[in-house]
Design a protein around this motif. Structure first.
Motif, PDB file in Angstrom:
ATOM      1  N   LEU A 197       0.811  -1.202   0.000  1.00  0.00           N
ATOM      2  CA  LEU A 197       0.000   0.000   0.000  1.00  0.00           C
ATOM      3  C   LEU A 197       0.858   1.271   0.000  1.00  0.00           C
ATOM      4  CD1 LEU A 197      -2.961   0.802  -0.073  1.00  0.00           C
ATOM      5  CD2 LEU A 197      -2.968   0.792   2.415  1.00  0.00           C
ATOM      6  N   THR A 198       2.021   1.198   0.605  1.00  0.00           N
ATOM      7  CA  THR A 198       2.906   2.364   0.675  1.00  0.00           C
ATOM      8  C   THR A 198       3.661   2.615  -0.626  1.00  0.00           C
ATOM      9  OG1 THR A 198       4.648   0.963   1.585  1.00  0.00           O
ATOM     10  CG2 THR A 198       3.243   2.171   3.167  1.00  0.00           C
ATOM     11  N   ASP A 199       3.633   1.648  -1.549  1.00  0.00           N
ATOM     12  CA  ASP A 199       4.442   1.778  -2.766  1.00  0.00           C
ATOM     13  C   ASP A 199       3.639   1.581  -4.051  1.00  0.00           C
ATOM     14  OD1 ASP A 199       7.020   2.348  -3.772  1.00  0.00           O
ATOM     15  OD2 ASP A 199       7.326   0.226  -4.243  1.00  0.00           O
ATOM     16  N   TRP A 200       2.310   1.664  -3.981  1.00  0.00           N
ATOM     17  CA  TRP A 200       1.482   1.389  -5.151  1.00  0.00           C
ATOM     18  C   TRP A 200       1.750   2.354  -6.304  1.00  0.00           C
ATOM     19  CZ3 TRP A 200      -1.859   4.857  -7.311  1.00  0.00           C
ATOM     20  CH2 TRP A 200      -2.179   5.980  -6.551  1.00  0.00           C
ATOM     21  N   GLU A 201       2.076   3.612  -5.994  1.00  0.00           N
ATOM     22  CA  GLU A 201       2.292   4.612  -7.055  1.00  0.00           C
ATOM     23  C   GLU A 201       3.498   4.265  -7.932  1.00  0.00           C
ATOM     24  OE1 GLU A 201       1.678   8.918  -6.064  1.00  0.00           O
ATOM     25  OE2 GLU A 201       1.653   8.067  -4.026  1.00  0.00           O
ATOM     26  N   ASN A 202       4.466   3.555  -7.365  1.00  0.00           N
ATOM     27  CA  ASN A 202       5.682   3.215  -8.101  1.00  0.00           C
ATOM     28  C   ASN A 202       5.590   1.866  -8.809  1.00  0.00           C
ATOM     29  OD1 ASN A 202       6.980   5.596  -7.196  1.00  0.00           O
ATOM     30  ND2 ASN A 202       7.354   4.599  -5.232  1.00  0.00           N
ATOM     31  N   ILE A 238      -5.773  -3.903  -4.563  1.00  0.00           N
ATOM     32  CA  ILE A 238      -6.714  -3.109  -5.355  1.00  0.00           C
ATOM     33  C   ILE A 238      -7.852  -2.515  -4.521  1.00  0.00           C
ATOM     34  CG2 ILE A 238      -8.346  -3.158  -7.284  1.00  0.00           C
ATOM     35  CD1 ILE A 238      -5.404  -3.263  -8.163  1.00  0.00           C
ATOM     36  N   MET A 239      -8.565  -3.310  -3.759  1.00  0.00           N
ATOM     37  CA  MET A 239      -9.723  -2.790  -3.015  1.00  0.00           C
ATOM     38  C   MET A 239      -9.360  -1.695  -2.013  1.00  0.00           C
ATOM     39  SD  MET A 239     -12.371  -3.805  -4.432  1.00  0.00           S
ATOM     40  CE  MET A 239     -13.588  -3.191  -3.300  1.00  0.00           C
ATOM     41  N   PRO A 240      -8.290  -1.824  -1.244  1.00  0.00           N
ATOM     42  CA  PRO A 240      -7.946  -0.715  -0.344  1.00  0.00           C
ATOM     43  C   PRO A 240      -7.660   0.588  -1.106  1.00  0.00           C
ATOM     44  CG  PRO A 240      -6.735  -2.680   0.285  1.00  0.00           C
ATOM     45  CD  PRO A 240      -7.430  -2.994  -1.010  1.00  0.00           C
ATOM     46  N   LEU A 241      -7.028   0.471  -2.265  1.00  0.00           N
ATOM     47  CA  LEU A 241      -6.768   1.673  -3.057  1.00  0.00           C
ATOM     48  C   LEU A 241      -8.060   2.268  -3.597  1.00  0.00           C
ATOM     49  CD1 LEU A 241      -3.579   0.575  -5.024  1.00  0.00           C
ATOM     50  CD2 LEU A 241      -3.715   2.283  -3.198  1.00  0.00           C
TER      51      LEU A 241
END
Length: 179
Positions: A8-13, A69-72
């Motif tokens: 969750l802390t690195d999804w953008e990358n 996916i769902m948490p995002l």
């Protein structure tokens, strides 16, 4: 499984292997079409000559089944404060693009495959004196009256709405062909 190590802390990358994803998508399409053809073979045995048939496409959705996916998506749709993610940031990310591909495939493209692959059966039904119609359900949309014209709109500027709009495009294309 491919997405299981994304945190969750690195999804953008996260950078996805689009060749691998496309290969998986194509395998899924072929599996779906194979099953659909088998279904039509069995269905044909049940339809008496001259009968009308309504094909109802009830598939909608397509959220990839991965823990990340769902948490995002919850943070995009419902998040507030530091738990909010701007939708543009998510949809432009690799994970957001994967969600869009998946939603379009499940909600709209499967409907297109239904129409295309039922052609032979549809022609037999019509030739025997019957009639064939199609309908499809999707998420988040309604008809509205604007300047005395019925127009369709989506409730949300998100995957569900975009996929529903694609579903409508598939319907219009089929109607233009007389289906």
């Amino acid at each position: 499984d491919y997405l299981k190590d994304i945190k969750l802390t690195d999804w953008e990358n996260a950078k996805l292997d689009w060749k691998l994803i496309e290969e998986s998508r194509q395998n899924g399409i072929q599996r779906f079409k194979k099953n659909l053809k088998a279904y039509f073979t069995e269905l044909e045995k049940q339809i008496e000559p001259g009968k009308n048939v309504l094909f109802a496409h009830l598939m909608a959705g397509g959220v990839p089944r991965a823990k990340i996916i769902m948490p995002l998506m919850n943070r995009v749709f419902k998040g507030s404060g530091d738990r909010h993610i701007a939708s543009e940031k998510f949809w432009n990310s690799d994970l957001g693009k994967l969600c869009q591909i998946s939603f379009n495939e499940v909600t709209a493209e499967t409907y297109r495959y239904l129409i295309e692959l039922s052609q032979e059966l549809r022609e037999k039904i019509i030739k025997s004196g019957g009639h064939v119609s199609y309908l499809a359900y999707g998420y988040h949309g309604t008809e509205v009256l604007i300047h005395n014209q019925i127009t369709w709109q989506t409730y949300t500027p998100y995957l569900q709405g975009w996929a529903k709009m694609r579903l409508e495009e598939v319907s219009v294309q089929a109607q233009e062909k007389g289906i």
